[in-house]
Scaffold this motif. Structure first.
Motif, short mmCIF file in Angstrom:
data_model
loop_
_atom_site.label_atom_id
_atom_site.label_comp_id
_atom_site.label_asym_id
_atom_site.label_seq_id
_atom_site.Cartn_x
_atom_site.Cartn_y
_atom_site.Cartn_z
N ILE A 31 74.06 -62.72 8.28
CA ILE A 31 74.95 -62.35 7.18
C ILE A 31 74.07 -61.83 6.05
CG2 ILE A 31 75.03 -64.77 6.35
CD1 ILE A 31 77.90 -64.15 5.35
N GLU A 80 62.42 -62.40 4.55
CA GLU A 80 63.63 -63.02 3.98
C GLU A 80 63.75 -64.39 4.64
OE1 GLU A 80 67.18 -60.71 4.58
OE2 GLU A 80 66.46 -59.02 3.36
N GLU A 82 65.48 -67.80 5.71
CA GLU A 82 66.90 -68.15 5.89
C GLU A 82 67.04 -69.44 6.71
OE1 GLU A 82 69.36 -64.82 6.88
OE2 GLU A 82 68.12 -63.43 5.70
N ASP A 111 64.31 -63.28 8.44
CA ASP A 111 64.99 -62.03 8.76
C ASP A 111 64.06 -60.91 8.30
OD1 ASP A 111 66.59 -59.79 8.88
OD2 ASP A 111 67.98 -60.45 7.30
N LYS A 128 66.69 -53.69 10.70
CA LYS A 128 66.88 -55.14 10.86
C LYS A 128 66.71 -55.65 12.29
CE LYS A 128 68.44 -56.72 6.76
NZ LYS A 128 67.79 -57.85 6.07
N THR A 197 69.50 -64.80 2.77
CA THR A 197 68.27 -65.12 2.06
C THR A 197 68.50 -65.27 0.57
OG1 THR A 197 65.90 -64.55 1.88
CG2 THR A 197 67.46 -62.75 1.55
MN MN Z 1 68.78 -61.54 5.60
#
Ligand code: MN
Length: 225
Positions: A31, A80, A82, A111, A128, A197
């Motif tokens: 997300i 990032e 998470e 991430d 990503k 994040t």
């Molecule tokens: Mn992220």
């Protein structure tokens, strides 16, 4: 089972804390824009827009202790940190009140993002969902952690704290993430979900050492080469 014409690739997996068993990964859901301070640092507004979901391939998983080669086609490779939920069961249209019953365990993950090619209205695939874009620490079973609603999440790069927040600050809380995601996809055992994040994202360069932590979970340590 069919006999295959080529050898199938290895099942993606994440080690389980205190065990020689592993958690088999089916899908990796993410997300975006899920902490107010991070939305603002990315130039967005903190209004509660519909949740922004995307996926990484299961074989993007990298285990703790690995060295990650700096990927091609970017000059702005970002971390990032998470919190990650690993599902032991699933379903469609899961009510929020039952959502956390599907969580088998938790881990801390990264991430990793090619920030310079994210956005611009294009799909996020190459920004990503690339190879080795999901380093993740060992999974701790929910039987040990209990259902997580708060806790300090941190990332240090070369010993300096770069991200420091608390998962109680999630815009879409974990039961809401599972419930909303299950409206779009049938969730299944083996699915893992990155929860977004906090602020403080930034670039890494070859030689950097990253340590991601969440209180009560095993740390994640990776280096960039
Ligand atoms: Mn992220």
């Amino acid at each position: 089972m069919s006999e295959y014409v080529i050898s199938p690739q290895k099942q993606a997996e994440i080690p389980v804390k205190g065990s020689d068993k592993a958690f088999p990964v089916r899908r990796v859901y993410c997300i975006g824009r899920n902490y107010v301070a991070h939305v603002e640092e990315m130039g967005g507004s903190a209004d509660r827009d519909p949740p922004l979901f995307f996926q990484k391939p299961a074989d993007a998983v990298v285990s703790s202790g690995s060295i990650i080669p700096y990927p091609g086609k970017t000059k702005d490779f970002h971390y990032e940190v998470e919190l990650v939920m690993a599902l032991g069961s699933g379903g469609s249209n899961i009510p929020e009140s039952e959502a956390l019953d599907h969580v088998w365990g938790y881990a801390v993950g990264l991430d990793m993002t090619r920030r310079d090619i994210q956005g611009g209205g294009f799909p996020w695939e190459i920004a990503k969902a690339f190879d080795r874009s999901f380093p993740v620490g060992p999974i701790t079973p929910v039987s040990e952690t209990g259902k997580i609603e708060k806790g300090k999440i941190k990332l240090k790069v070369n010993g300096e704290t770069q991200q420091d927040s608390d998962v109680s600050l999630l815009i879409w809380r974990m039961p809401e993430i599972i419930s909303r995601l299950s409206e779009y996809f049938e969730l299944c055992p083996g699915d893992v979900i990155l929860t977004g994040t906090p602020s403080g994202v930034g670039p890494v360069v070859p030689g950097d050492k990253l340590v991601a932590t969440f209180e009560g979970l095993e740390p994640l340590e990776v280096s960039i080469n």
